[in-house]
Design an enzyme around this catalytic site. Sequence first.
Site, short mmCIF file in Angstrom:
data_model
loop_
_atom_site.label_atom_id
_atom_site.label_comp_id
_atom_site.label_asym_id
_atom_site.label_seq_id
_atom_site.Cartn_x
_atom_site.Cartn_y
_atom_site.Cartn_z
CG HIS A 368 -2.05 -1.08 1.32
ND1 HIS A 368 -3.26 -0.80 0.80
CD2 HIS A 368 -1.99 -2.15 1.74
CE1 HIS A 368 -4.01 -1.82 0.90
NE2 HIS A 368 -3.15 -2.64 1.44
CE LYS A 550 -6.51 13.90 -0.17
NZ LYS A 550 -6.63 12.77 -0.92
NE ARG A 551 -3.47 10.47 9.90
CZ ARG A 551 -3.10 9.66 10.74
NH1 ARG A 551 -3.82 8.73 10.86
NH2 ARG A 551 -1.79 9.90 11.56
CE LYS A 556 -2.33 11.06 2.82
NZ LYS A 556 -2.80 9.98 1.87
CB THR A 661 -10.16 4.74 -1.11
OG1 THR A 661 -9.66 5.16 0.07
CG2 THR A 661 -9.42 3.47 -1.68
CE LYS A 665 -13.83 5.76 0.86
NZ LYS A 665 -13.06 5.82 1.82
C1 26V Z 1 2.79 2.38 8.42
C2 26V Z 1 2.83 2.53 9.64
C3 26V Z 1 4.13 2.40 10.11
C4 26V Z 1 4.20 1.89 11.79
C5 26V Z 1 3.18 2.49 12.59
C6 26V Z 1 1.69 2.20 11.74
C7 26V Z 1 1.69 2.35 10.69
C8 26V Z 1 0.26 2.28 10.04
C9 26V Z 1 0.13 2.22 8.59
C10 26V Z 1 1.32 2.22 7.68
C11 26V Z 1 1.33 2.40 6.30
C12 26V Z 1 -0.03 2.96 5.63
C13 26V Z 1 -0.07 2.79 4.13
C14 26V Z 1 -1.39 3.14 3.74
O1 26V Z 1 -2.19 3.47 4.13
N1 26V Z 1 -1.28 3.30 2.42
C15 26V Z 1 -2.44 3.71 1.86
O2 26V Z 1 -3.36 2.79 1.41
C16 26V Z 1 -4.50 3.01 0.73
C17 26V Z 1 -5.51 1.84 0.25
O3 26V Z 1 -4.53 1.08 -0.40
C18 26V Z 1 -4.20 3.80 -0.25
O4 26V Z 1 -5.47 4.33 -1.04
C19 26V Z 1 -3.46 5.05 -0.05
O5 26V Z 1 -2.88 5.85 -1.06
C20 26V Z 1 -2.19 4.52 0.72
O6 26V Z 1 -1.43 5.86 1.02
#
Ligand code: 26V
Length: 816
Positions: A368, A550-551, A556, A661, A665
């Site tokens: 992701h 979004k975050r 972004k 995503t 929406k």
């Molecule tokens: C990384 C970490 C690192 C350690 C602590 C907790 C944590 C939590 C999440 C992440 C990576 C997150 C990756 C992510 O959210 N990617 C998003 O995924 C979406 C669904 O596929 C996509 O639409 C977004 O573009 C993408 O940024």
Amino acid sequence: MSERLPVRGVERDDLTLPDPTPDHFRWWLLHHLQYTVGKDPQHASLTDWRLALTHTIRDRALTPWFESTRKTWAEDRKRVHYLSMEFLIGRLLEDATINLGLRDIAAEVLEGLGLSFAELTEDEPDAALGNGGLGRLAACYMESMATLGCPGFGYGLRYEHGLFRQSFDHGRQVETPEDWLATENPWNFTRPESAYDVGFGGHVAAEDGHQVWTPRSRVKAAAHDTPVVGYGGNWANTLRLWAAIPTADFFDLDRFNAGEFIAASSHEALARSLSRVLYPNDSTESGKELRLSQEYFLTSASVQDILRRYQTNHTDLSKLPEFVAIQMNDTHPAIAGPELIRLLVDEHGFGFDAAADITTEVLGYTNHTLLPEALERWSIGLMSKVLPRHLQIIERLDHREIELCGPRPYGVGLIGEGAVKMGELAFVTSHKVNGVSALHTDLVKRDLFPVLDQRHPGRILNVTNGVTPRRWLKLANRPLAALVTDTIGEGWETDLDRLVELENHIDDPGFLDAFGQTKHLAKVRLTEWLSERFGIDDIPTDALYDIQVKRQHEYKRQLLNILWTIARWQRIKRDPTNGGAGWVPRVKIFGGKAAGSYQAAKDIIRLINDVAEVVNNDPDTRDHLRVIYPPNYDVSMAEKLIPAADLSEQISTAGMEASGTGNMKFALNGALTIGTLDGANVEIREHVGADNFFLFGLTTDEVAAERGRGGHARAAVEASQALRDVLQAIAEGTFSPGDQHRYGSLVDNMWNSDWFLVASDFDSYDAAQSKVDEVYRDPASWQRKAVVNIARMGFFSSDRSIREYMEKIWDVESAL
Ligand code: 26V
């Protein structure tokens, strides 16, 4: 105790509930209020009624749940297991009510009692067991799997505290703990009989040629189940969330008896911390032992549960891939490979290669993100401390990869620079690896795993993300959903391609007008809510609603958006009538949280709030421009904001947003996108047509070239008069009166570094925004484009995504 007791004389349908009449429904509601919630209708609060309604709806979910489970067992079907550290499910009551076809009856009965369905559903806490896109995707996928009758489980953690709550103090983000479990959760079914020990630490010793792992400590994982009902109520799956509970050996009675009361329970505190809190996705610093432990806790409990279920009616574990698929949502559960191998080898007597083959056939891995800081690596030191046996297995897998595929260039292995690379580990233990949009998958191949891709041809594939139209259209935007049904009939909810039929009506002024009314209604509803909830008053409802939610992340580029907003404000002040043409009034809405330790993102939040303060209070511009940033954006807020949007901001630096995503929406709700060629924007634009999408900015390859040019930031700022004026105003303290240097480092970064190419894309964005104004001045033309966007969104249903997973990765069939 927990074994099944044989029963006689209970027929399958004895307790199946018939479709309710309003009288029945009313009876059940009052029954639950009195005999489940324990409240006299004369004294019941909003929450009491909400709980009673939840029980009434929940009852109806149980029949499909039991039926689905029975059918899966009876037909000995293959099941999918979706392992994810995050499930951003939001509220469940209205979604379940809609999927069970009970929305109208529930609203009618409540109205008869002088209550409001909307008020009751609003009372439900928003379950925020995720950070953003990855977690919300897992929730949409659970709903689509249930709708499609794909037998499956979601496996996650039952965090006591989900994503932190955000508030603003003089514009600055403040985080406080979230508390979704503070009130009773009727969707939860605790399953004490499904509990597993998960070991940590300790040592490994060779005995009789076998490796024996003796963990130093064990934590019990206890299952908490939530039914997930599909649309139509024909199928339901289980979301199983693990809670960590200390086992008896976590309480040291000897120490307790010796008077060491705190030390006696220190292990207990450690055990509980495993499911205490969701990590915000910023943790770049190393030494996150708790995070690794959480990942293993989820993974081990889930894999044990999967094997236990398989062994209930199978003996031959080598046939596991015929009955079990496990999907890893990013690398967070990537220890599943070594864990499954460990169980097969150490506990079931398999040879290493056979175990690795079985494992690889079972597992799939979804990537992701390409952001280097988000690619998980665990130091060898930490791995050997927490998971010594797994480290051995990973080393062996690394050698095996060479045995199977031959020598490889330096730096390609599973281990490098003193750490285990979880992406590489997930890759070699999976039969399929997928990216989440066409562009992203190309970049996964080209930039992330080029060598592994060559060594394992065909393993990487694309499955573009999708969103569930039940929540994101039918639930979130009832007026638009009703218009769609009036226009093309029912059935689009499960066959979203049918939305193309809307295009037959784009030249019908009556239809366009009706669409315009649904948009206006959504704006009215939103402004009322903003006023009630946050005291944000007098937002015009006849303006262009321009939304970025979004975050908060630098890639972004919320910064690009707010800098442009400042430019707009300056232009309105300079030329109040816009040369006589007037200004298209804009309401700029922002929403989203920054991880607590991400200072640059927090500075941008503060800047947006500071700009809002100045702009919204400026009598010269108030009528033409507003900036609002309601705090604590979550799934429920998204459901209110997205339907009201005219313009969807999807403006990431090309190559950095894996998919997005929210972009889907918004388009599904008739917003036009202003966006870069990034993530799924590319495919959205292909589907809706270039004329119906406001494109700007550098492409992925141009981004790389631009970054390579020395002094690109300064050159870009110098080339843009508008941007220079904006940066000067910020630097002079226009938005931080009395604190001129507040944004010193932000402005300095714009001139001297600008990794995310805000300056390089500024003029292009500005030109696209002018085009937005121009089109918006002609309402019919705008509405036509908006409707074309809706009509072409069929592809972006998560049903399509899940069908692709079922076919290309899981090899599983619908049970319906
Ligand atoms: C990384 C970490 C690192 C350690 C602590 C907790 C944590 C939590 C999440 C992440 C990576 C997150 C990756 C992510 O959210 N990617 C998003 O995924 C979406 C669904 O596929 C996509 O639409 C977004 O573009 C993408 O940024």
